[in-house]
Design a protein around this motif. Structure first.
Motif, short mmCIF file in Angstrom:
data_model
loop_
_atom_site.label_atom_id
_atom_site.label_comp_id
_atom_site.label_asym_id
_atom_site.label_seq_id
_atom_site.Cartn_x
_atom_site.Cartn_y
_atom_site.Cartn_z
N ILE A 152 5.28 -5.11 18.98
CA ILE A 152 4.04 -5.50 18.29
C ILE A 152 3.66 -4.41 17.29
CG2 ILE A 152 2.38 -4.51 19.94
CD1 ILE A 152 0.89 -7.31 19.73
N GLY A 154 3.69 -2.00 14.43
CA GLY A 154 4.79 -1.43 13.66
C GLY A 154 6.15 -1.71 14.26
N SER A 155 6.18 -2.11 15.52
CA SER A 155 7.46 -2.42 16.18
C SER A 155 7.81 -3.90 16.02
CB SER A 155 7.37 -2.03 17.66
OG SER A 155 7.09 -0.65 17.76
N SER A 205 9.46 -0.51 21.23
CA SER A 205 8.13 0.07 21.42
C SER A 205 8.25 1.58 21.37
CB SER A 205 7.54 -0.36 22.78
OG SER A 205 6.33 0.31 23.01
N LYS A 206 7.53 2.17 20.44
CA LYS A 206 7.58 3.64 20.33
C LYS A 206 7.19 4.27 21.67
CE LYS A 206 5.62 7.37 17.60
NZ LYS A 206 4.79 7.76 16.46
N THR A 207 6.11 3.79 22.25
CA THR A 207 5.60 4.40 23.48
C THR A 207 6.21 3.79 24.74
OG1 THR A 207 3.83 2.77 23.44
CG2 THR A 207 3.35 4.92 22.45
N THR A 210 3.01 -0.20 25.67
CA THR A 210 2.07 -1.15 25.05
C THR A 210 1.98 -2.43 25.88
OG1 THR A 210 2.62 -0.20 22.93
CG2 THR A 210 1.54 -2.35 22.88
N GLN A 349 -1.11 -3.81 8.07
CA GLN A 349 -1.05 -2.71 9.03
C GLN A 349 -0.82 -1.39 8.30
OE1 GLN A 349 2.27 -2.13 11.69
NE2 GLN A 349 1.07 -0.90 13.09
N GLU A 353 -4.35 0.33 8.87
CA GLU A 353 -4.29 1.27 10.00
C GLU A 353 -4.20 2.71 9.46
OE1 GLU A 353 -1.06 1.29 13.15
OE2 GLU A 353 -2.53 0.06 14.18
N VAL A 500 -7.88 2.12 17.37
CA VAL A 500 -7.37 0.96 18.11
C VAL A 500 -7.44 1.19 19.63
CG1 VAL A 500 -5.84 0.23 16.25
CG2 VAL A 500 -4.96 1.75 18.03
N LYS A 504 -8.28 -1.32 23.60
CA LYS A 504 -7.20 -1.37 24.61
C LYS A 504 -7.74 -0.94 25.98
CE LYS A 504 -3.44 0.07 21.52
NZ LYS A 504 -2.43 1.07 21.24
O1 F6P Z 1 -2.25 -0.40 18.67
C1 F6P Z 1 -1.72 0.08 17.51
C2 F6P Z 1 -0.33 0.60 17.68
O2 F6P Z 1 -0.37 1.83 18.32
C3 F6P Z 1 0.38 0.70 16.34
O3 F6P Z 1 0.08 1.85 15.66
C4 F6P Z 1 1.79 0.54 16.75
O4 F6P Z 1 2.60 0.21 15.66
C5 F6P Z 1 1.67 -0.55 17.79
O5 F6P Z 1 0.47 -0.27 18.46
C6 F6P Z 1 2.82 -0.68 18.75
O6 F6P Z 1 3.03 0.49 19.47
P1 F6P Z 1 4.38 0.73 20.27
O7 F6P Z 1 5.50 0.73 19.31
O8 F6P Z 1 4.20 2.05 20.95
O9 F6P Z 1 4.53 -0.38 21.28
#
Ligand code: F6P
Length: 543
Positions: A152, A154-155, A205-207, A210, A349, A353, A500, A504
């Motif tokens: 979601i 940027g991903s 997902s970067k993190t 999410t 975005q 953002e 953001v 959440k």
């Molecule tokens: O909620 C915003 C955000 O952190 C964006 O900046 C990011 O692209 C998106 O959520 C998705 O995050 P992730 O790639 O960590 O799942």
């Protein structure tokens, strides 16, 4: 850091604005017959015509002075050096390293990030080739025919936009889909007609924490395992793109099938990192490298071209001009290319953002407007819905019209008709139609006031040769650095997104209140409490 409103350029721009705010584009073009040729700039195959802006040579001179007083070039150089310019997160901002050639070195904390980028690109290319050739097989031995990117923000927005843009370069025997929304309808729609044995999920997902992505990932896992009747199937049907190795492992994905990126790539600046894996599988590694070359060409232009001929700088400054002096709230993005249908959403975005910030780099509330509201639809569709308001409404809405000289389809006549509309709209918006002209054309008097178009509506026209991978890369980089320029003028951190978080956190608090079998004690405001109660009453069925 510089408060832009304290610069001498800003004060001069305020005085200048009072002088030229009512000047008509008709007048500016009459005064300078060469304006349409001189107020242009070109780089990496992108031609920018900014002559139909409510700006004179003096305006541009003062805006460029503003860029100098605000240190845009110094800030740009700091980004390219790898300085930690994302100060609130203490991070370097190095999406430019994602498309740097192997020969370049950029160090972050002593490590050469370009070498790491190329190692991942090579790994992506090898994997893409295996999937495209059918060498990578699903758990039952069938070849992969469907790729679903789960991610979601940027991903998601970059890969989905780029896939649509570059479909004609993609392997047409494969299906590519993108699941972002936590609404189960998104997953159900994306999978209802697919064979799990032929489907590969890319969890992006970067993190890797999410909520939306992890919920959809768990559903995808269940869909695969239930159908293929084996936990071992996960290894063949899931790969991950993330910075979080521990969470990827926890999900059950072998890190050999993980494609990494780094904290110095912001989510909305990540479409050309491993986040673009689905795109590389779709268009092939060679086309993907073309995409990167397009990004790179604009990076080099942004880095080395004098500000007065620098496309992203000029566009960024004009956005500041309308935003801060004319008080324009929005910017319309109108790609005259059906395949760029998702480009406005992608730019939403990227820009909102990045530059939707209310404090400056020192945490002080800004006393000027920052990021514009970005919106748009492809032309000519928009002409038959909302353009009326742009032409005759009471709001000033600068627009970027983006067109290509060559079509992607063999339907050349369609393309001439399409492009005639780019030129016609820019012309109509700028010059309008006067009562005198209407009268001369025989318009009945009673209709004249309704038919008058005042004109003086500003546009940028961006023309490129063809919507190729290279052109798309250049176009995206153009907007990335345009956003950078605006953020540098406004002295804000364009690379964090703290705003953001609050929503959440609150959603996580509300989930158990929706899930509990008996009505919990609700301690929100009266509106939120009533909405939750109503939802619980009407949602039907147990979970
Ligand atoms: O909620 C915003 C955000 O952190 C964006 O900046 C990011 O692209 C998106 O959520 C998705 O995050 P992730 O790639 O960590 O799942």
């Amino acid at each position: 850091m510089t408060n832009p409103t304290q610069t001498s350029a800003w004060r001069a721009l305020q005085t200048h604005y009072e002088k030229i705010k009512d000047v008509q584009l008709r007048q500016l073009f009459a005064d300078d017959p060469r304006r349409g040729e001189t107020m242009t700039a070109e780089a990496a195959g992108l031609y920018l015509d900014y002559s139909k802006n409510r700006a004179t040579d003096e305006t541009m001179r003062l805006l460029l002075q503003l860029a100098r007083e605000c240190g845009v070039a110094e800030r740009r150089d700091a980004m390219f050096r790898g300085d930690k310019i994302n100060t609130t997160e203490q991070r370097a901002v190095l999406h430019i390293a994602l498309r740097a050639p192997r020969s370049v070195q950029i160090k972050v904390d002593g490590a050469d990030v370009v070498a790491e980028v190329h190692a991942v690109l090579d790994k992506m290319a090898a994997f893409s080739d295996r999937v495209r050739s059918g060498e990578w097989k699903g758990h039952t031995g069938k070849r992969i025919r469907n790729v679903i990117n789960v991610g979601i923000g940027g991903s998601y927005l970059g890969p989905e936009m780029a896939y649509a843009a570059l479909r004609s370069f993609s392997d047409r025997s494969m299906t590519f889909r993108f699941v972002a929304n936590i609404d189960g309808a998104a997953f159900a729609e994306a999978t209802h007609d697919l064979d799990p044995a032929e489907t590969l999920f890319i969890l992006s997902s970067k993190t890797f924490t999410t909520l939306e992505t992890m919920t959809n990932a768990a559903t995808a896992r269940k869909w695969i395992v239930d159908s293929l009747k084996s936990d071992a199937s996960v290894a063949k049907h899931f790969v991950a793109v993330s910075t979080n190795t521990a969470e990827v492992k926890k999900f059950g994905i072998d890190t050999a099938n993980m494609f990494g990126f780094w904290d110095w790539v912001g989510g909305r600046y990540s479409m050309d990192s491993a986040i673009g894996l689905s795109n590389m599988i779709a268009i092939g590694p060679a086309n993907y490298r073309e995409l990167l070359a397009g990004f790179r060409a604009i990076d080099e232009h942004f880095q080395s071209t004098p500000l007065e001929k620098n496309l992203p700088v000029l566009m960024g400054l004009l956005t500041v001009w309308y935003n801060n002096f004319f008080g324009a709230q929005t910017l319309g993005i109108m790609p005259y290319a059906d395949n760029l249908r998702r480009f406005p959403a992608y730019l939403q975005q990227l820009q909102m953002e990045s530059n939707g910030k209310h404090v400056d780099l020192e945490g002080r509330h800004v006393n000027y407007l920052t990021g514009a509201i970005i919106w748009g639809e492809p032309g000519t569709d928009g002409q038959h819905s909302f353009y009326q308001l742009i032409h005759q409404g009471t709001k000033l809405i600068p627009c970027d019209l983006i067109g290509f000289c060559q079509p992607l389809s063999p339907l050349k006549q369609h393309h001439d008709y399409l492009m005639s509309n780019v030129f016609a709209q820019a012309e109509a918006l700028a010059f309008g139609k006067t009562p005198e002209e209407l009268k001369a054309e025989g318009s009945p008097d009673f209709q004249t006031p309704f038919r008058v178009c005042e004109g003086n509506r500003p546009t940028n026209v961006i023309l490129a040769e063809k919507l190729t991978p290279r052109a798309l890369g250049s176009l995206v980089a153009l907007y990335e650095h345009n956003v950078f320029t605006q953020g540098a003028i406004w002295s804000i951190d364009s690379f964090d997104q703290w705003g953001v978080e609050l929503g959440k956190v609150l959603a996580k608090r509300i989930i158990p209140e929706l899930e509990s079998a008996t009505e919990p004690e609700l301690k929100h405001d009266s509106s939120t409490n009533a909405l939750i109660r109503r939802y619980r009453r009407l949602r039907g069925g147990a979970r």
